[in-house]
Design an enzyme around this catalytic site. Structure first.
Site, mmCIF file in Angstrom:
data_model
loop_
_atom_site.group_PDB
_atom_site.id
_atom_site.type_symbol
_atom_site.label_atom_id
_atom_site.label_comp_id
_atom_site.label_asym_id
_atom_site.label_seq_id
_atom_site.Cartn_x
_atom_site.Cartn_y
_atom_site.Cartn_z
ATOM 1 N N TYR A 156 2.418 8.830 -33.562
ATOM 2 C CA TYR A 156 3.625 7.974 -33.810
ATOM 3 C C TYR A 156 3.520 6.556 -33.378
ATOM 4 O O TYR A 156 3.051 6.214 -32.305
ATOM 5 C CB TYR A 156 4.625 8.592 -32.578
ATOM 6 C CG TYR A 156 4.808 10.328 -33.085
ATOM 7 C CD1 TYR A 156 5.998 10.448 -33.967
ATOM 8 C CD2 TYR A 156 4.184 11.167 -32.649
ATOM 9 C CE1 TYR A 156 6.406 11.817 -33.999
ATOM 10 C CE2 TYR A 156 4.292 12.494 -32.930
ATOM 11 C CZ TYR A 156 5.573 12.931 -33.555
ATOM 12 O OH TYR A 156 5.937 14.099 -34.154
ATOM 13 N N SER A 157 4.283 5.809 -34.190
ATOM 14 C CA SER A 157 4.539 4.289 -33.939
ATOM 15 C C SER A 157 5.173 4.248 -32.597
ATOM 16 O O SER A 157 6.183 4.854 -32.360
ATOM 17 C CB SER A 157 5.035 3.570 -34.965
ATOM 18 O OG SER A 157 4.364 3.461 -36.130
ATOM 19 N N CYS A 337 6.694 -0.429 -42.865
ATOM 20 C CA CYS A 337 6.553 0.574 -42.172
ATOM 21 C C CYS A 337 7.758 1.844 -42.493
ATOM 22 O O CYS A 337 8.718 1.611 -42.537
ATOM 23 C CB CYS A 337 6.673 0.437 -40.606
ATOM 24 S SG CYS A 337 6.126 1.648 -39.629
ATOM 25 N N GLU A 377 2.125 0.122 -42.957
ATOM 26 C CA GLU A 377 1.849 1.426 -42.015
ATOM 27 C C GLU A 377 2.693 2.430 -42.590
ATOM 28 O O GLU A 377 3.898 2.411 -42.387
ATOM 29 C CB GLU A 377 1.678 1.244 -40.825
ATOM 30 C CG GLU A 377 1.175 2.379 -39.870
ATOM 31 C CD GLU A 377 0.977 2.277 -38.341
ATOM 32 O OE1 GLU A 377 -0.264 1.830 -37.965
ATOM 33 O OE2 GLU A 377 2.075 2.291 -37.620
ATOM 34 N N TYR A 379 3.347 7.101 -43.784
ATOM 35 C CA TYR A 379 2.990 7.930 -43.115
ATOM 36 C C TYR A 379 3.665 9.363 -44.127
ATOM 37 O O TYR A 379 4.534 8.833 -44.757
ATOM 38 C CB TYR A 379 3.203 8.364 -41.893
ATOM 39 C CG TYR A 379 4.476 7.891 -41.359
ATOM 40 C CD1 TYR A 379 5.697 8.570 -41.490
ATOM 41 C CD2 TYR A 379 4.809 6.539 -40.708
ATOM 42 C CE1 TYR A 379 7.050 8.226 -41.234
ATOM 43 C CE2 TYR A 379 5.995 6.271 -40.332
ATOM 44 C CZ TYR A 379 7.044 6.845 -40.487
ATOM 45 O OH TYR A 379 8.199 6.341 -40.289
#
Length: 379
Positions: A156-157, A337, A377, A379
């Site tokens: 988790y960022s 992101c 980044e 996901y």
């Protein structure tokens, strides 16, 4: 930050944060901030110099000081600024750090599709990190694919600065969307297929223990060598997490070693107004730092793009494409992101814009990566 106000008598006013004197529990809403330590509560220390030159101190509670337009919060411990390299993998999956849940708060409105929570974790200063890094979380239970083994790590960022929401270097915050699975045939939720870690975090209570690994990641670190640089930040949903950390560092915290004087430009794509994340914080920066912050939202269920379709974040990028390309040509950093699905649409938009400008996107992208201006980044 102290502000001097010139009147008949000289008044030196120290304001720890904001000019609003009411307190709220929420640690992420910045119209008012939570003060875990009463010594940080918004009392104003006034030093009055009278006509005969005698100084007298007076504590005044809840006094609005309009001249102190954008006071910042003092942070500690300042030795967190000393490291030359980011901390990496201090706690590995086989030996995670056991941290404690401080709070879990739903941060979307009733009309938002799905639930997103702001989770504050107390690491006691034992898992330091830099803005833009990630924590790994190991949910309880055994790995269904490897019986007897623990669950896999989920990344988790981190959605806070290295000082955390309480500005003391002991907490980290995560922005977590609860992953829920609905059976396409029945339309009913199937708990057996829900996201294990996101539901574990969103269901956590203050005092619960959580296994943390990391920190990890170098791609999304905030470059601070040039405090006057331009940073273009593009997010979908919880992808806004690292940017919340950047922006708090730029605009909320008084960091002696980093005085931001550049431009931060945030593009945030979510479904609707109720889905906006940390909107009060970002709106406050817009008010306090209009020359240094820009904030554009793409609400897919409420806004229309130029063709009359749903407004996605790439449509907003296209809207400002000329300006964005000029900023990139002048050395701006650009960050992406969010979900992997965001990138193809964004890449296609950027490529189309480059071609309209008579440029090769492949060459431009290669140059941006070479110059370390390109940060992704997903996901």
């Amino acid at each position: 930050m102290a502000h001097s106000i010139s009147t008949l008598s000289q008044v030196s006013v120290t304001v720890p944060v904001g000019s609003d004197c009411s307190l709220k529990r929420s640690v992420f809403k910045t119209n008012t901030l939570n003060f875990p330590d009463k010594s940080l509560a918004p009392t104003l220390s006034l030093n009055f110099k009278t006509k005969n030159g005698v100084s007298r101190d007076r504590k005044v509670l809840c006094m609005s000081v309009q001249q102190a337009s954008a006071p910042k919060v003092a942070v500690s411990p300042l030795h967190l600024e000393d490291a030359k390299e980011p901390p990496l993998n201090l706690h590995k999956p086989k030996e995670p750090y056991t941290a404690t849940i401080v709070s879990v708060e739903r941060i979307v409105g009733p009309k938002a599709p799905g639930e997103t929570c702001h989770v504050v974790i107390d690491h006691g200063g034992n898992v330091p990190y830099w803005e833009g890094q990630s924590y790994g979380i190991i949910p309880p239970g055994e790995n269904p694919k490897k019986p007897g083994m623990p669950q896999n790590v989920r990344l988790y960022s981190i959605a806070s600065t290295r000082y955390g929401d309480f500005f003391d270097g002991k907490t980290a915050s995560l922005c977590v969307r609860r992953a829920v699975y609905y059976d396409p045939e029945t339309g009913k939720e199937d708990p057996s297929k829900n996201g294990v870690c996101s539901n574990y975090l969103c269901n956590s209570k203050p005092g619960d223990k959580v296994k943390v690994t990391g920190p990890s990641g170098k791609i999304m670190l905030l470059p601070e060598d040039n405090p006057n640089a331009t940073h273009i930040m593009i997010a979908t949903g919880t992808g806004v997490a690292p940017y919340r950390g950047y922006l708090r560092r730029m605009f909320m915290e008084s960091v002696p070693t980093f005085k931001f004087g550049g431009l931060a430009w945030l593009f945030l794509g979510v479904a609707n107004n109720d889905s906006l994340l940390y909107d009060e914080e970002f709106t406050k920066y817009l008010k306090d730092y209009p020359d240094n912050f820009r904030y554009d939202k793409a609400l897919s269920r409420e806004h229309k793009n130029k063709n009359g379709g749903k407004m996605y974040v790439q449509d907003k990028i296209e809207e400002y494409s000329d300006e964005i390309f000029k900023l990139l040509d002048n050395g701006a950093h650009i960050y992406f992101c969010g979900l992997k699905g965001m990138m193809p649409g964004i890449q296609e938009t950027l490529k189309r814009v480059a071609e309209q400008r008579g440029e090769s996107w492949d060459e431009k992208l290669s140059q941006l990566k070479k110059n370390k201006q390109w940060h992704v980044e997903v996901y």
